[in-house]
Design a protein around this motif. Structure first.
Motif, PDB file in Angstrom:
ATOM      1  N   GLY A 242       0.800  -1.221   0.000  1.00 14.83           N
ATOM      2  CA  GLY A 242       0.000   0.000   0.000  1.00 14.83           C
ATOM      3  C   GLY A 242       0.829   1.265   0.000  1.00 14.83           C
ATOM      4  N   PHE A 243       1.979   1.240   0.682  1.00 17.34           N
ATOM      5  CA  PHE A 243       2.853   2.418   0.697  1.00 17.34           C
ATOM      6  C   PHE A 243       3.306   2.757  -0.713  1.00 17.34           C
ATOM      7  CE2 PHE A 243       7.343   3.792   0.621  1.00 17.34           C
ATOM      8  CZ  PHE A 243       7.198   5.064   1.162  1.00 17.34           C
ATOM      9  N   LEU A 244       3.769   1.762  -1.477  1.00 15.76           N
ATOM     10  CA  LEU A 244       4.214   2.007  -2.842  1.00 15.76           C
ATOM     11  C   LEU A 244       3.053   2.384  -3.747  1.00 15.76           C
ATOM     12  CD1 LEU A 244       6.810  -0.872  -3.362  1.00 15.76           C
ATOM     13  CD2 LEU A 244       7.263   1.539  -2.828  1.00 15.76           C
ATOM     14  N   GLN A 245       1.932   1.747  -3.552  1.00 14.65           N
ATOM     15  CA  GLN A 245       0.763   2.068  -4.373  1.00 14.65           C
ATOM     16  C   GLN A 245       0.370   3.536  -4.232  1.00 14.65           C
ATOM     17  OE1 GLN A 245      -2.854  -0.054  -3.333  1.00 14.65           O
ATOM     18  NE2 GLN A 245      -3.529  -0.040  -5.462  1.00 14.65           N
TER      19      GLN A 245
ATOM     20  N   ASP B 121       9.366 -16.341  -2.940  1.00 15.83           N
ATOM     21  CA  ASP B 121       8.555 -15.393  -3.697  1.00 15.83           C
ATOM     22  C   ASP B 121       9.297 -14.062  -3.722  1.00 15.83           C
ATOM     23  OD1 ASP B 121       7.992 -14.059  -1.224  1.00 15.83           O
ATOM     24  OD2 ASP B 121       6.249 -15.321  -0.884  1.00 15.83           O
ATOM     25  N   GLU B 122       8.575 -12.989  -3.982  1.00 14.85           N
ATOM     26  CA  GLU B 122       9.221 -11.696  -4.152  1.00 14.85           C
ATOM     27  C   GLU B 122       9.922 -11.188  -2.893  1.00 14.85           C
ATOM     28  OE1 GLU B 122       7.730  -7.802  -6.484  1.00 14.85           O
ATOM     29  OE2 GLU B 122       6.647  -8.211  -4.614  1.00 14.85           O
ATOM     30  N   MET B 123       9.371 -11.467  -1.723  1.00  7.21           N
ATOM     31  CA  MET B 123       9.911 -10.912  -0.482  1.00  7.21           C
ATOM     32  C   MET B 123      10.415 -11.939   0.514  1.00  7.21           C
ATOM     33  SD  MET B 123       7.433  -7.673   0.485  1.00  7.21           S
ATOM     34  CE  MET B 123       8.243  -7.518   2.073  1.00  7.21           C
ATOM     35  N   HIS B 124      10.149 -13.201   0.298  1.00  5.17           N
ATOM     36  CA  HIS B 124      10.474 -14.213   1.293  1.00  5.17           C
ATOM     37  C   HIS B 124      11.445 -15.254   0.735  1.00  5.17           C
ATOM     38  CE1 HIS B 124       6.435 -12.667   2.355  1.00  5.17           C
ATOM     39  NE2 HIS B 124       6.990 -12.612   3.551  1.00  5.17           N
ATOM     40  N   PRO B 125      12.541 -15.503   1.429  1.00  2.00           N
ATOM     41  CA  PRO B 125      13.452 -16.567   1.015  1.00  2.00           C
ATOM     42  C   PRO B 125      12.807 -17.942   1.114  1.00  2.00           C
ATOM     43  CG  PRO B 125      14.556 -15.023   2.478  1.00  2.00           C
ATOM     44  CD  PRO B 125      13.084 -14.705   2.537  1.00  2.00           C
TER      45      PRO B 125
ATOM     46  N   ALA C  41       3.550 -15.540  -3.729  1.00  2.00           N
ATOM     47  CA  ALA C  41       3.757 -16.807  -3.034  1.00  2.00           C
ATOM     48  C   ALA C  41       2.780 -17.839  -3.581  1.00  2.00           C
ATOM     49  CB  ALA C  41       3.534 -16.626  -1.542  1.00  2.00           C
ATOM     50  N   LYS C  42       3.258 -19.018  -3.890  1.00  2.00           N
ATOM     51  CA  LYS C  42       2.410 -20.101  -4.356  1.00  2.00           C
ATOM     52  C   LYS C  42       2.057 -20.988  -3.164  1.00  2.00           C
ATOM     53  CE  LYS C  42       4.391 -20.099  -9.016  1.00  2.00           C
ATOM     54  NZ  LYS C  42       5.109 -20.903 -10.040  1.00  2.00           N
ATOM     55  N   LEU C  43       0.811 -20.918  -2.761  1.00  4.86           N
ATOM     56  CA  LEU C  43       0.364 -21.638  -1.578  1.00  4.86           C
ATOM     57  C   LEU C  43      -0.161 -23.009  -1.977  1.00  4.86           C
ATOM     58  CD1 LEU C  43      -1.514 -18.717   0.201  1.00  4.86           C
ATOM     59  CD2 LEU C  43       0.923 -19.277   0.213  1.00  4.86           C
TER      60      LEU C  43
ATOM     61  N   GLY D   8       0.825 -11.762  -2.173  1.00  4.91           N
ATOM     62  CA  GLY D   8       1.751 -10.964  -2.938  1.00  4.91           C
ATOM     63  C   GLY D   8       1.364 -10.962  -4.424  1.00  4.91           C
ATOM     64  N   PRO D   9       2.225 -10.356  -5.261  1.00  2.95           N
ATOM     65  CA  PRO D   9       3.469  -9.665  -4.898  1.00  2.95           C
ATOM     66  C   PRO D   9       3.204  -8.340  -4.190  1.00  2.95           C
ATOM     67  CG  PRO D   9       3.018  -9.399  -7.228  1.00  2.95           C
ATOM     68  CD  PRO D   9       1.964 -10.334  -6.711  1.00  2.95           C
ATOM     69  N   TRP D  10       4.287  -7.741  -3.706  1.00  3.60           N
ATOM     70  CA  TRP D  10       4.174  -6.553  -2.867  1.00  3.60           C
ATOM     71  C   TRP D  10       4.953  -5.360  -3.411  1.00  3.60           C
ATOM     72  CZ3 TRP D  10       5.265 -11.500  -1.414  1.00  3.60           C
ATOM     73  CH2 TRP D  10       4.314 -12.167  -0.618  1.00  3.60           C
ATOM     74  N   ILE D  11       5.829  -5.617  -4.396  1.00  2.00           N
ATOM     75  CA  ILE D  11       6.686  -4.544  -4.920  1.00  2.00           C
ATOM     76  C   ILE D  11       6.475  -4.365  -6.422  1.00  2.00           C
ATOM     77  CG2 ILE D  11       9.050  -3.683  -5.177  1.00  2.00           C
ATOM     78  CD1 ILE D  11       9.832  -5.493  -2.816  1.00  2.00           C
ATOM     79  N   GLY D  12       6.806  -5.395  -7.188  1.00  2.00           N
ATOM     80  CA  GLY D  12       6.771  -5.290  -8.646  1.00  2.00           C
ATOM     81  C   GLY D  12       5.452  -4.814  -9.194  1.00  2.00           C
ATOM     82  N   ASN D  13       4.362  -5.362  -8.703  1.00  2.00           N
ATOM     83  CA  ASN D  13       3.048  -4.966  -9.211  1.00  2.00           C
ATOM     84  C   ASN D  13       2.674  -3.550  -8.825  1.00  2.00           C
ATOM     85  OD1 ASN D  13       2.858  -5.785  -6.494  1.00  2.00           O
ATOM     86  ND2 ASN D  13       0.685  -6.218  -6.693  1.00  2.00           N
ATOM     87  N   ARG D  14       3.326  -2.988  -7.797  1.00  2.00           N
ATOM     88  CA  ARG D  14       3.016  -1.627  -7.341  1.00  2.00           C
ATOM     89  C   ARG D  14       3.824  -0.566  -8.080  1.00  2.00           C
ATOM     90  NH1 ARG D  14      -1.740  -2.904  -5.354  1.00  2.00           N
ATOM     91  NH2 ARG D  14      -1.700  -4.028  -3.367  1.00  2.00           N
ATOM     92  N   VAL D  15       4.906  -0.981  -8.737  1.00  2.00           N
ATOM     93  CA  VAL D  15       5.761   0.009  -9.408  1.00  2.00           C
ATOM     94  C   VAL D  15       5.964  -0.290 -10.888  1.00  2.00           C
ATOM     95  CG1 VAL D  15       6.990   0.540  -7.260  1.00  2.00           C
ATOM     96  CG2 VAL D  15       7.904  -1.221  -8.802  1.00  2.00           C
ATOM     97  N   ALA D  16       5.305  -1.319 -11.406  1.00  4.29           N
ATOM     98  CA  ALA D  16       5.529  -1.730 -12.798  1.00  4.29           C
ATOM     99  C   ALA D  16       5.201  -0.616 -13.786  1.00  4.29           C
ATOM    100  CB  ALA D  16       4.712  -2.979 -13.120  1.00  4.29           C
TER     101      ALA D  16
END
Length: 291
Positions: A115-118, A261-265, A180-182, A198-206
């Protein structure tokens, strides 16, 4: 031994009844976000709770020299919420009631994504990764997170002036835009009720950073910014530097396979991070652990 709040008190009291075991057992307070709590793999804290291979080979038990962990972490938490005054008062009540030897903190990553990036990049046109990062700097978010951290550190330092507080940086994301693939395998039956995360970054700044390489560079700049504008000032501040420190995890996970995924190892990625974290934990606990 890892416990949530309801179990911790009883186990602590039981440990106190065996003086030798109590003196040999580090008691560790843990507060954090999904890097400490995600159920999708063995997370960072899971790897720290279980003994390192070298310790296991020497027969170090989980309960005893292995440590007693108080865990109050939760996925999705923002540092701004975790370290809000009311939350700090609640945490401080637990911290004051027991003889903790070390505090582990995982916080701040969620404050700069989603939400911050959005909100920050809504309706903007393409720009460079450097320009995008400058917008993050200009937002004042780092200062807000640093102030929240400082409130937490100062309150805990008043209670136990000599007990170390150890935080960590995040590493540089590689799988930009990957959710993340659950599955039943990684989340159990709950995966049937939730499609993904997610995702939490790429989709917010693409729309402003359409190239994956730009997105990675932007994420790297934000990760470095968290260290330079939050963790380092706290560590170097005379008022908190005597107890606060952090483990620099940047540059550890260099392969996409190290990331879930994008943010989690992945579990293997968290294991690599835990090796770095564990060494600094042991330095902080060397008196209790007998050097």
């Amino acid at each position: 031994m890892t416990t949530r709040r309801g179990e911790f008190r009883a186990l602590y009291r039981a440990l106190q009844r065996d003086r030798r075991a109590f003196e040999a057992t580090p008691v560790i307070f843990c507060e954090g976000d999904s890097w400490f709590s995600t159920p999708l793999a063995m997370n960072l804290l899971d790897w720290l709770v279980w003994p390192a291979p070298a310790d296991e080979a020497r027969g170090v038990p989980l309960f005893g020299a292995g440590g007693l962990f108080f865990r109050t972490e939760d996925s999705g938490d923002l540092a701004l919420d975790m370290f809000a005054p009311r939350r700090i008062r609640d945490l401080a009540e637990w911290y004051e009631g027991f003889a903790f030897d070390l505090v582990l903190v995982s916080a701040g990553g969620n404050d700069f994504v989603d939400g911050f990036l959005q909100r920050l990049f809504r309706s903007l046109r393409p720009m460079s990764a450097t320009a995008a990062f400058q917008r993050v700097l200009d937002s004042g978010r780092y200062g807000q997170v640093r102030a929240a951290y400082r409130g937490f550190v100062e309150r805990f330092r008043v209670i136990r002036p000599r007990t170390p507080i150890l935080a960590h940086s995040y590493d540089y994301p590689l799988r930009m835009g990957q959710p993340a693939k659950l599955t039943l395998g990684n989340l159990g039956a709950a995966a049937l009720l939730k499609q993904g995360a997610g995702p939490w970054i790429g989709n917010r700044v693409a729309h402003v950073l359409p190239d994956i390489a730009q997105q990675r560079r932007f994420a790297q700049l934000m990760t470095d910014g968290f260290v330079e504008h939050v963790l380092m000032p706290l560590r170097d501040d005379p008022a908190s530097g005597r107890v606060f420190d952090f483990v620099d995890l940047r540059g550890t996970l260099r392969r996409e396979s190290h990331w879930f995924d994008e943010m989690h190892p992945s579990g293997a990625g968290f294991a690599l991070l835990a090796d770095r974290f564990r060494r600094q934990m042991q330095q902080k606990l060397e008196v209790k652990l007998g050097g």
